[in-house]
Motif scaffolding. Structure first.
Motif, mmCIF file in Angstrom:
data_model
loop_
_atom_site.group_PDB
_atom_site.id
_atom_site.type_symbol
_atom_site.label_atom_id
_atom_site.label_comp_id
_atom_site.label_asym_id
_atom_site.label_seq_id
_atom_site.Cartn_x
_atom_site.Cartn_y
_atom_site.Cartn_z
ATOM 1 N N ARG A 190 0.947 -1.280 0.102
ATOM 2 C CA ARG A 190 0.013 -0.064 0.047
ATOM 3 C C ARG A 190 0.940 1.239 -0.109
ATOM 4 N NH1 ARG A 190 -5.353 -0.102 2.787
ATOM 5 N NH2 ARG A 190 -5.948 -0.278 0.652
ATOM 6 N N SER A 191 2.043 1.292 0.836
ATOM 7 C CA SER A 191 2.609 2.693 0.866
ATOM 8 C C SER A 191 3.270 2.774 -0.545
ATOM 9 C CB SER A 191 3.642 2.502 2.023
ATOM 10 O OG SER A 191 4.368 1.261 2.035
ATOM 11 N N MET B 276 0.632 4.266 -2.805
ATOM 12 C CA MET B 276 0.369 5.705 -2.303
ATOM 13 C C MET B 276 1.172 6.506 -2.718
ATOM 14 S SD MET B 276 -2.554 4.967 -0.523
ATOM 15 C CE MET B 276 -3.024 6.699 -0.264
ATOM 16 N N VAL B 277 2.252 6.294 -3.101
ATOM 17 C CA VAL B 277 3.475 7.074 -3.688
ATOM 18 C C VAL B 277 2.909 7.250 -4.904
ATOM 19 C CG1 VAL B 277 5.880 7.264 -4.396
ATOM 20 C CG2 VAL B 277 5.332 6.554 -2.031
ATOM 21 N N THR C 173 -0.181 9.481 -5.470
ATOM 22 C CA THR C 173 -0.095 10.809 -5.180
ATOM 23 C C THR C 173 0.531 11.245 -6.413
ATOM 24 O OG1 THR C 173 0.131 10.284 -2.862
ATOM 25 C CG2 THR C 173 0.920 12.470 -3.482
ATOM 26 N N ILE D 233 -7.903 7.000 1.609
ATOM 27 C CA ILE D 233 -6.949 7.673 2.224
ATOM 28 C C ILE D 233 -6.381 8.814 1.700
ATOM 29 C CG2 ILE D 233 -4.335 6.901 3.017
ATOM 30 C CD1 ILE D 233 -5.208 4.039 2.906
ATOM 31 N N THR E 132 -6.279 12.495 3.437
ATOM 32 C CA THR E 132 -4.886 13.140 3.769
ATOM 33 C C THR E 132 -5.047 14.248 2.948
ATOM 34 O OG1 THR E 132 -3.787 10.704 3.752
ATOM 35 C CG2 THR E 132 -2.398 12.889 3.653
ATOM 36 N N LEU F 75 -4.020 20.003 0.773
ATOM 37 C CA LEU F 75 -3.042 19.946 -0.441
ATOM 38 C C LEU F 75 -3.966 19.951 -1.827
ATOM 39 C CD1 LEU F 75 -1.179 16.655 0.825
ATOM 40 C CD2 LEU F 75 -0.540 19.291 1.022
ATOM 41 N N LEU G 134 -0.976 14.830 15.025
ATOM 42 C CA LEU G 134 -1.451 13.564 15.245
ATOM 43 C C LEU G 134 -0.587 12.881 14.456
ATOM 44 C CD1 LEU G 134 -4.529 13.278 12.656
ATOM 45 C CD2 LEU G 134 -2.479 14.891 12.489
ATOM 46 N N MET H 5 0.327 9.759 12.169
ATOM 47 C CA MET H 5 -0.271 9.185 10.860
ATOM 48 C C MET H 5 0.204 7.966 10.558
ATOM 49 S SD MET H 5 -0.228 12.531 8.294
ATOM 50 C CE MET H 5 1.244 12.948 8.869
ATOM 51 N N ARG I 238 1.590 4.993 8.002
ATOM 52 C CA ARG I 238 2.752 5.064 7.094
ATOM 53 C C ARG I 238 2.054 5.507 5.783
ATOM 54 N NH1 ARG I 238 7.307 1.310 7.185
ATOM 55 N NH2 ARG I 238 8.111 3.481 7.908
ATOM 56 N N SER I 239 0.777 4.898 5.363
ATOM 57 C CA SER I 239 0.202 5.095 4.026
ATOM 58 C C SER I 239 0.088 6.718 3.912
ATOM 59 C CB SER I 239 -0.835 4.432 3.531
ATOM 60 O OG SER I 239 -1.690 4.337 4.795
ATOM 61 N N GLU I 240 -0.335 7.337 5.011
ATOM 62 C CA GLU I 240 -0.754 9.047 4.903
ATOM 63 C C GLU I 240 0.730 9.728 4.908
ATOM 64 O OE1 GLU I 240 -4.810 9.055 7.821
ATOM 65 O OE2 GLU I 240 -2.820 8.251 8.681
ATOM 66 N N MET J 47 3.237 8.626 3.411
ATOM 67 C CA MET J 47 3.693 8.386 2.088
ATOM 68 C C MET J 47 3.209 9.380 1.206
ATOM 69 S SD MET J 47 5.960 6.081 2.956
ATOM 70 C CE MET J 47 6.797 6.250 1.223
ATOM 71 N N VAL J 48 1.968 9.751 1.323
ATOM 72 C CA VAL J 48 1.217 10.673 0.475
ATOM 73 C C VAL J 48 1.823 12.116 0.644
ATOM 74 C CG1 VAL J 48 -1.246 11.885 0.314
ATOM 75 C CG2 VAL J 48 -1.076 9.281 0.307
ATOM 76 N N MET J 49 1.907 12.258 2.025
ATOM 77 C CA MET J 49 2.750 13.830 2.460
ATOM 78 C C MET J 49 3.996 14.010 1.908
ATOM 79 S SD MET J 49 0.266 15.508 4.096
ATOM 80 C CE MET J 49 1.401 16.744 5.133
ATOM 81 N N THR K 74 5.397 12.445 -0.458
ATOM 82 C CA THR K 74 5.473 12.529 -2.093
ATOM 83 C C THR K 74 5.121 13.905 -2.524
ATOM 84 O OG1 THR K 74 4.895 10.240 -2.172
ATOM 85 C CG2 THR K 74 4.772 11.293 -4.126
ATOM 86 N N LYS K 75 3.922 14.440 -1.845
ATOM 87 C CA LYS K 75 3.389 15.587 -2.384
ATOM 88 C C LYS K 75 4.453 16.832 -1.883
ATOM 89 C CE LYS K 75 -0.539 17.767 -3.833
ATOM 90 N NZ LYS K 75 0.432 18.933 -4.513
ATOM 91 N N ILE L 44 11.221 3.622 1.116
ATOM 92 C CA ILE L 44 10.152 3.066 0.107
ATOM 93 C C ILE L 44 10.043 4.229 -0.963
ATOM 94 C CG2 ILE L 44 7.675 2.731 0.188
ATOM 95 C CD1 ILE L 44 8.226 1.729 3.043
ATOM 96 N N LEU L 45 10.040 5.494 -0.562
ATOM 97 C CA LEU L 45 9.818 6.561 -1.525
ATOM 98 C C LEU L 45 10.748 6.343 -2.393
ATOM 99 C CD1 LEU L 45 7.992 9.005 -1.527
ATOM 100 C CD2 LEU L 45 9.733 10.091 -0.917
ATOM 101 N N THR M 15 10.571 3.130 -4.814
ATOM 102 C CA THR M 15 9.374 3.406 -5.773
ATOM 103 C C THR M 15 9.658 4.551 -6.811
ATOM 104 O OG1 THR M 15 8.030 3.077 -3.680
ATOM 105 C CG2 THR M 15 6.947 3.873 -5.845
#
Lengths: 273, 273
Positions: A6-7, A10-11, A14, A47, A51, A57, B2, B4, B6-8, B10-12, B14-15, B47-48, B51
């Motif tokens: 999933r991670s 998500m990359v 996004t 998700i 986010t 964003l 808060l 988060m 991991r998947s959240e 990863m979104v942040m 990446t963005k 991971i980033l 990927t």
């Protein structure tokens, strides 16, 4: 296609969505790309959506139905907008920016990719729902702003010029009168540049009298097109009455006083923080 | 802040990274933003990185040391570059693009945000390591390309104009001779536009004789700056010898034959697929 965690998905989601704002991607497209069920993609999108919403964003929207899918709509969050406007006002009020004749030096601002991108996000958020086919500007200073807005709105950019060139092909020329200095100027646009019956968004860095915007409205008519929105970074407080009515400005320049070396600029009415 | 999943994160990650190419973010910055240990961020970045590498989305680089951190460097992957160049050649060889005088209509291409962004990724990948302080272009047609390249390289854009305006402030003017038509033209740049001793990347849509590029080299000298790179979308095959030596071109235009209504254009030598 190898399965991803999933991670990793998500990359990819996004990156793909935010690289192509305004473009619809089907769940099937991602499902095939990642080798997982559509229901899994659907959870990923949830998700992503929350986010993006929580951290302002931009918006991830799901369009239901057969031709549906998921789409990214850029915007600039409230806090970031506030910070940007405060920064711009502070920066543009610096007395060393005052030029002879009461002009303001701001090329460093309107050519700065990071600042311009954030302004483009404000325009995109404002105008996304207007169903725009092209983003239009007049050379030169508004081009970076118009280009990034076009990118965020997934629309082609069209640049109107003051002189025609051989590389334009046949062109439509109109004369227009600057709203303030009353100077007659020419606008040139290649005949191939616009499809008939299109909706245009005009983006520029500065509006004083509104003559350029009005010129664009006239030019649009020659192409059977309609100006569906006008966005400018800075409008001047005077003259209060512009030659166009419906426009969106981010900042208002109240005055530049050469004698006192003072500049007064503030966020436009809309941004009443 | 808060916590988060991991998947959240990863979104942040990446963005944030892909919205600010070329900018260094410390692990501490993310660790504080997400309320997790630096070691966790470090795993996220791994991971980033993998990927991005596996799917050729650009490069995520980790800079070690006290002033270190993580940085995103855009590029266009091999397959996507190949697809883009094939598309561009097919598209630009269409006979309806031929204009009187043997010019090619290509405004729709060089103002198209998606195409221009991908070309900008090629330029950024090519020139990232050259430590560029500014991306420079001459109005008008190269501006979108230069702007997005500047954005991807995290450098300010500088636009050289043909006429000075009141909003430029004091400016440096030089005359230069177009390499092909031998026409004398003027370049104008605001004195405030460049800091002394900077490294410039010149980006343009088209190079025939190389006169404009040479003009930029001369103009740079007036600002005690150096042209550290030259990138053009299309160079012409003739004249083979340009007025500048070290330049990078993506496509080569062999000829436009008005009589036969044929165009011959191909990827430059570098892209020898």
């Amino acid at each position: 296609m190898l399965k991803m965690h999933r991670s990793e998905r998500m990359v990819m989601l996004t990156k793909i969505l935010s690289d192509s704002p305004g473009k619809v991607f089907t769940l099937g497209y991602f499902s095939e790309m990642f080798g997982v069920a559509k229901s899994t993609i659907s959870e990923d999108i949830d998700i992503l959506e929350s986010t993006f919403r929580n951290f302002e964003l931009g918006f991830i929207k799901t369009i239901p139905g057969a031709s549906g899918g998921v789409i990214f709509i850029p915007s600039l969050g409230t806090e970031k907008t506030k910070d940007l406007l405060n920064f711009l006002c502070r920066e543009l009020e610096k007395k060393e920016r005052i030029l002879p004749g009461g002009y303001l030096y701001m090329l460093d601002i309107i050519y700065n990719p990071e600042i311009v991108s954030n302004i483009g996000r404000i325009f995109a958020g404002e105008f996304f729902s207007r169903d725009v086919d092209y983003v239009v500007t007049v050379e030169t200073k508004g081009i970076p702003l118009a280009f990034i807005t076009a990118k965020y709105m997934n629309a082609p950019l069209v640049i109107v010029r003051h002189y025609s060139e051989a590389t334009d092909g046949a062109s439509v020329n109109i004369n227009y009168v600057s709203g303030y200095s009353k100077k007659v100027q020419t606008m040139v646009l290649s005949i191939k540049a616009l499809k008939r019956n299109s909706r245009l968004l005009f983006i520029d860095d500065f509006m004083k009298g509104g003559g350029t915007a009005k010129g664009i409205v006239e030019l649009a008519k020659e192409f059977d097109c309609e100006v569906a929105g006008i966005g400018v970074l800075i409008k001047t407080a005077e003259p209060e009455k512009k030659l166009v009515d419906d426009y969106f400005s981010i900042l208002t320049l109240d005055n530049v006083n050469e004698a006192d070396a003072t500049v007064k600029i503030s966020p436009s009415e809309r941004f009443n923080y």
